[in-house]
Design a protein around this motif. Sequence first.
Motif, PDB file in Angstrom:
ATOM      1  N   GLY A  93       0.803  -1.222   0.000  1.00 55.24           N
ATOM      2  CA  GLY A  93       0.000   0.000   0.000  1.00 55.24           C
ATOM      3  C   GLY A  93       0.828   1.260   0.000  1.00 55.24           C
ATOM      4  O   GLY A  93       0.978   1.908   1.043  1.00 55.24           O
ATOM      5  N   LEU A 114      -1.874   4.470  -4.314  1.00 57.68           N
ATOM      6  CA  LEU A 114      -2.958   4.902  -3.436  1.00 57.68           C
ATOM      7  C   LEU A 114      -3.124   6.418  -3.405  1.00 57.68           C
ATOM      8  O   LEU A 114      -2.166   7.161  -3.582  1.00 57.68           O
ATOM      9  CB  LEU A 114      -2.713   4.403  -2.009  1.00 57.68           C
ATOM     10  N   GLY A 151     -10.335   1.748   1.219  1.00 54.11           N
ATOM     11  CA  GLY A 151      -9.152   2.277   1.891  1.00 54.11           C
ATOM     12  C   GLY A 151      -9.215   1.971   3.372  1.00 54.11           C
ATOM     13  O   GLY A 151     -10.052   1.188   3.834  1.00 54.11           O
ATOM     14  N   TYR A 168      -5.707   6.136   3.393  1.00 52.59           N
ATOM     15  CA  TYR A 168      -5.158   5.875   2.065  1.00 52.59           C
ATOM     16  C   TYR A 168      -5.960   4.755   1.419  1.00 52.59           C
ATOM     17  O   TYR A 168      -6.314   3.771   2.070  1.00 52.59           O
ATOM     18  CB  TYR A 168      -3.676   5.496   2.152  1.00 52.59           C
ATOM     19  N   GLY A 169      -6.250   4.933   0.123  1.00 54.66           N
ATOM     20  CA  GLY A 169      -7.034   3.934  -0.581  1.00 54.66           C
ATOM     21  C   GLY A 169      -7.010   4.150  -2.076  1.00 54.66           C
ATOM     22  O   GLY A 169      -6.289   5.016  -2.588  1.00 54.66           O
ATOM     23  N   SER A 170      -7.830   3.402  -2.775  1.00 52.03           N
ATOM     24  CA  SER A 170      -7.825   3.445  -4.235  1.00 52.03           C
ATOM     25  C   SER A 170      -8.444   4.714  -4.803  1.00 52.03           C
ATOM     26  O   SER A 170      -8.154   5.099  -5.938  1.00 52.03           O
ATOM     27  CB  SER A 170      -8.553   2.222  -4.797  1.00 52.03           C
TER      28      SER A 170
END
Length: 198
Positions: A93, A114, A151, A168-170
């Motif tokens: 990640g 991310l 996320g 944090y994520g897509s």
Amino acid sequence: MFGLFKKRGKAAETEPQFIVATLNARIQPIHRGEIYEDPLEEILSEASIGEVSGGGTLQSQSGEIEHCDVEIRVNNSSLKTVDLIKTSLEKIGAPKGSRLNVEATNSEIEFGTLEGLAIYLNGTDLDDEVYANSDFNHVYSELDRLTQGVGRVFSYWQGPTETAFYLYGSSFSQMKSLISEFVETYPLCHKCRIEKIC
């Protein structure tokens, strides 16, 4: 005598090299270890190509974390080694805007997939009863729960006037949408601000 020189040359060839991963992530040192260093150490050990040898954190003047570094000692800086580190960190990640600095080739490689969202809770301007009857831990767990599948919360920061949670994520927009109702209704989130951080 010639054998001695040959032996020294062989030792020089196997001298460790260093790669530094600068991660565009606002995370505390303890979370850096849990999220990045420990999983990467396991991958490097299994592949027998090196180890995590250190780490660091850069803070702004306010004390807020800006990014962090993971130092990696490798047997060599081949394309295969560099690619394994890059792809491994992206699977773990890594935020967009991260980079690998390869000492042996004096090169820099950008990586990361991310997007980041920071939510800053107002720590001074809400009613006293809001602070007394609300729970920052509840905010943390709800943000993490609501963004599952897209996320998660990586870390947090407590400053003199506000507390930040870093997700944090897509997709920044999806994470923002998923937490919007909670942010609008939970008293401790009133007067907060949300920023895209990568």
